[in-house]
Design a protein around this motif. Structure first.
Motif, mmCIF file in Angstrom:
data_model
loop_
_atom_site.group_PDB
_atom_site.id
_atom_site.type_symbol
_atom_site.label_atom_id
_atom_site.label_comp_id
_atom_site.label_asym_id
_atom_site.label_seq_id
_atom_site.Cartn_x
_atom_site.Cartn_y
_atom_site.Cartn_z
ATOM 1 N N ARG A 128 -45.592 15.585 31.042
ATOM 2 C CA ARG A 128 -45.919 14.554 30.060
ATOM 3 C C ARG A 128 -46.880 15.157 29.036
ATOM 4 N NH1 ARG A 128 -45.724 8.375 31.931
ATOM 5 N NH2 ARG A 128 -45.789 8.292 29.654
ATOM 6 N N ILE A 129 -46.465 15.105 27.790
ATOM 7 C CA ILE A 129 -47.267 15.609 26.678
ATOM 8 C C ILE A 129 -47.869 14.429 25.932
ATOM 9 C CG2 ILE A 129 -47.173 16.733 24.412
ATOM 10 C CD1 ILE A 129 -47.100 18.716 26.682
ATOM 11 N N VAL A 130 -49.167 14.472 25.714
ATOM 12 C CA VAL A 130 -49.849 13.453 24.918
ATOM 13 C C VAL A 130 -50.182 14.075 23.567
ATOM 14 C CG1 VAL A 130 -51.841 11.932 24.723
ATOM 15 C CG2 VAL A 130 -50.813 12.360 26.968
ATOM 16 N N GLY A 131 -49.561 13.533 22.525
ATOM 17 C CA GLY A 131 -49.777 14.054 21.181
ATOM 18 C C GLY A 131 -50.165 12.954 20.228
ATOM 19 N N ASP A 132 -50.118 13.266 18.951
ATOM 20 C CA ASP A 132 -50.437 12.303 17.902
ATOM 21 C C ASP A 132 -49.382 12.412 16.807
ATOM 22 O OD1 ASP A 132 -51.279 14.332 15.952
ATOM 23 O OD2 ASP A 132 -53.077 14.561 17.162
ATOM 24 N N PRO A 133 -49.519 11.663 15.711
ATOM 25 C CA PRO A 133 -48.466 11.695 14.682
ATOM 26 C C PRO A 133 -48.193 13.064 14.077
ATOM 27 C CG PRO A 133 -49.818 9.738 14.409
ATOM 28 C CD PRO A 133 -50.492 10.579 15.454
ATOM 29 N N ALA A 134 -49.049 14.048 14.327
ATOM 30 C CA ALA A 134 -48.787 15.395 13.815
ATOM 31 C C ALA A 134 -47.555 16.022 14.466
ATOM 32 C CB ALA A 134 -49.999 16.294 14.038
ATOM 33 N N ILE A 135 -47.126 15.501 15.611
ATOM 34 C CA ILE A 135 -45.882 15.994 16.212
ATOM 35 C C ILE A 135 -44.714 15.443 15.396
ATOM 36 C CG2 ILE A 135 -44.412 16.047 18.247
ATOM 37 C CD1 ILE A 135 -46.733 15.861 20.015
ATOM 38 N N ASP A 136 -44.115 16.282 14.594
ATOM 39 C CA ASP A 136 -43.012 15.835 13.749
ATOM 40 C C ASP A 136 -41.787 15.529 14.597
ATOM 41 O OD1 ASP A 136 -41.138 18.379 13.699
ATOM 42 O OD2 ASP A 136 -43.178 19.113 13.427
ATOM 43 N N GLN A 137 -40.826 14.847 13.995
ATOM 44 C CA GLN A 137 -39.634 14.410 14.729
ATOM 45 C C GLN A 137 -38.844 15.577 15.308
ATOM 46 O OE1 GLN A 137 -38.813 11.376 15.625
ATOM 47 N NE2 GLN A 137 -40.583 10.489 14.578
ATOM 48 N N HIS A 138 -38.827 16.698 14.597
ATOM 49 C CA HIS A 138 -38.082 17.854 15.096
ATOM 50 C C HIS A 138 -38.702 18.378 16.382
ATOM 51 C CE1 HIS A 138 -35.696 17.960 11.471
ATOM 52 N NE2 HIS A 138 -36.796 17.994 10.732
ATOM 53 N N LEU A 139 -40.045 18.473 16.410
ATOM 54 C CA LEU A 139 -40.707 18.958 17.608
ATOM 55 C C LEU A 139 -40.578 17.939 18.752
ATOM 56 C CD1 LEU A 139 -42.378 21.019 19.131
ATOM 57 C CD2 LEU A 139 -44.450 20.034 18.107
ATOM 58 N N ARG A 140 -40.703 16.653 18.436
ATOM 59 C CA ARG A 140 -40.543 15.629 19.477
ATOM 60 C C ARG A 140 -39.161 15.737 20.111
ATOM 61 N NH1 ARG A 140 -43.221 10.051 16.935
ATOM 62 N NH2 ARG A 140 -44.782 11.120 15.652
ATOM 63 N N ARG A 141 -38.149 15.902 19.274
ATOM 64 C CA ARG A 141 -36.779 15.998 19.779
ATOM 65 C C ARG A 141 -36.620 17.236 20.660
ATOM 66 N NH1 ARG A 141 -34.371 16.220 15.085
ATOM 67 N NH2 ARG A 141 -34.579 13.958 14.821
ATOM 68 N N ARG A 142 -37.206 18.337 20.227
ATOM 69 C CA ARG A 142 -37.100 19.574 20.990
ATOM 70 C C ARG A 142 -37.806 19.442 22.339
ATOM 71 N NH1 ARG A 142 -38.752 25.488 18.475
ATOM 72 N NH2 ARG A 142 -37.951 26.791 20.171
ATOM 73 N N LEU A 143 -38.997 18.841 22.337
ATOM 74 C CA LEU A 143 -39.732 18.649 23.591
ATOM 75 C C LEU A 143 -38.937 17.782 24.555
ATOM 76 C CD1 LEU A 143 -43.338 18.051 22.177
ATOM 77 C CD2 LEU A 143 -42.547 20.068 23.448
ATOM 78 N N ARG A 144 -38.348 16.706 24.047
ATOM 79 C CA ARG A 144 -37.610 15.794 24.911
ATOM 80 C C ARG A 144 -36.346 16.450 25.450
ATOM 81 N NH1 ARG A 144 -39.350 11.044 20.809
ATOM 82 N NH2 ARG A 144 -41.124 10.244 22.024
ATOM 83 N N ARG A 145 -35.713 17.283 24.637
ATOM 84 C CA ARG A 145 -34.528 17.980 25.130
ATOM 85 C C ARG A 145 -34.883 19.001 26.201
ATOM 86 N NH1 ARG A 145 -31.272 18.777 19.361
ATOM 87 N NH2 ARG A 145 -30.435 16.642 19.264
ATOM 88 N N LEU A 146 -36.130 19.428 26.222
ATOM 89 C CA LEU A 146 -36.599 20.328 27.273
ATOM 90 C C LEU A 146 -37.073 19.550 28.506
ATOM 91 C CD1 LEU A 146 -38.523 22.935 25.096
ATOM 92 C CD2 LEU A 146 -36.518 23.404 26.527
ATOM 93 N N GLY A 147 -36.935 18.234 28.452
ATOM 94 C CA GLY A 147 -37.259 17.417 29.618
ATOM 95 C C GLY A 147 -38.635 16.807 29.629
ATOM 96 N N ALA A 148 -39.443 17.029 28.591
ATOM 97 C CA ALA A 148 -40.797 16.489 28.561
ATOM 98 C C ALA A 148 -40.789 15.036 28.108
ATOM 99 C CB ALA A 148 -41.676 17.310 27.620
ATOM 100 N N GLN A 149 -41.673 14.228 28.693
ATOM 101 C CA GLN A 149 -41.953 12.901 28.171
ATOM 102 C C GLN A 149 -43.073 13.045 27.147
ATOM 103 O OE1 GLN A 149 -42.116 10.927 32.381
ATOM 104 N NE2 GLN A 149 -41.828 9.285 30.886
#
Length: 335
Positions: A72-93
């Motif tokens: 589980r990664i806790v981030g803020d709005p600086a995580i752009d949509q591309h990075l969010r998508r990549r993290l989720r495809r790697l299995g991270a919440q």
């Protein structure tokens, strides 16, 4: 994956070399998980929880995916949509904290959210890049590579966020050369070297809280570089050296290039932490820069200052002289 952790060594000028990483934070992410597995802090039922809005999150996601750990990664709005998508495809919440705290900004809000998740998941492991000493220790392999390829290094330049990379690399390189200079690169609005906290456009550089891994006594000199100067140098790095890197790399390059020119007989190494793919829609976008009113002009040289309170709005430099933060701010030792 381990082969991608280490940097390529690229000669930029006759006396300036770059330790060029594809994803520098992969190195401490893998090292921390290795150590946690070896000492029994992680098993198959453990949830890894970490605060990050950038490359450390990506490094952890890659390691945890390959090792089969929940993340589980806790981030803020600086995580752009591309990075969010990549993290989720790697299995991270991915948990996004939408509001910054009044004191400590998004970093404090993210840490508060991590504390909540630790209560929810009794079997958890928090790598804690800001205070885990495995972070700087992880850079021993990178320092060994630099030493093997270049021999003696007179000066190391790098961006400072968690304090792990510059402090870690310097500690290992100084085993062979104790007098090696370390120059830290920060940005305006970061508290790391004594400026007051305020919003920052440069991501991955500086901090709203003071990380325990920042060892102030390691630094001989500190530079503060603003967003326009950072982005201009990042684009110059691509145009002049064909290195497609992120803005923390650009800030470090600006400082290292200047210092190397001032000291032509010194061998200088600059750390370039990550590639520029995440920044094509901002740093490398003329339209984004124009819409955000960012001036890409860079002064010919930094303004010398004697105290962090004297730092203005443009590129500044200060002789830190391996002092503690309280020594610099107050001019005296504090018990």
């Amino acid at each position: 994956m381990e082969a991608t952790e280490l940097p390529r060594i690229v000669q930029l000028e006759h006396n300036l070399y770059a330790a060029t990483f594809s994803l520098m934070k992969l190195l401490p992410a893998r090292f921390m998980i290795d150590r946690a597995e070896s000492n029994g802090a992680i098993d198959r039922e453990t949830t890894v929880i970490e605060t990050s809005s950038g490359t450390f999150a990506l490094g952890l996601a890659m390691v945890c995916r390959l090792r089969g750990h929940r993340l589980r990664i806790v981030g803020d709005p600086a995580i752009d949509q591309h990075l969010r998508r990549r993290l989720r495809r790697l299995g991270a919440q991915v948990d996004i904290v939408e509001a910054a705290s009044a004191e400590g900004g998004y970093q404090r809000a993210r840490l508060d959210r991590v504390a909540e998740l630790r209560e929810r998941y009794p079997n958890h492991f928090v790598p804690g890049q800001y205070d885990n000493r495995d972070n700087p220790t992880a850079y021993g392999r990178a320092a060994e590579l630099v030493s093997d390829m270049l021999g003696r290094v007179d000066c190391l330049v790098g961006p400072v966020g968690s304090g792990g990379s510059t402090g870690g690399m310097a500690s290992f390189l100084r085993l062979a050369e104790p007098d090696m200079r370390l120059i830290g690169v920060d940005t305006h609005g970061s508290v790391i070297f004594g400026m007051p906290d305020r919003p920052r456009l440069v991501r991955g550089l500086g901090n709203s809280l003071l990380p325990a891994n920042v060892q102030h006594t390691a630094y001989d000199e500190v530079h503060w570089v603003n967003a326009g100067e950072t982005f201009h140098a990042t684009r110059r790095l691509l145009a002049e050296k064909c290195l497609f890197m992120g803005p923390t790399s650009g800030a470090a390059y600006l400082v290292a290039k200047s210092w190397a020119a001032e000291h032509p007989d010194a061998k200088v190494v600059v750390m370039l932490p990550d590639e520029g793919n995440r920044y094509q829609e901002n740093v490398y976008s003329d339209e984004w820069l124009r819409d955000n009113g960012i001036n890409l002009a860079v002064p010919a040289e930094p303004v010398p200052v004697n105290h962090p309170r004297d730092v203005g709005t443009t590129w500044s430099r200060m002789a830190w002289q391996r002092r503690e933060l309280h020594e610099v701010l107050h001019g005296e030792l504090v018990p």
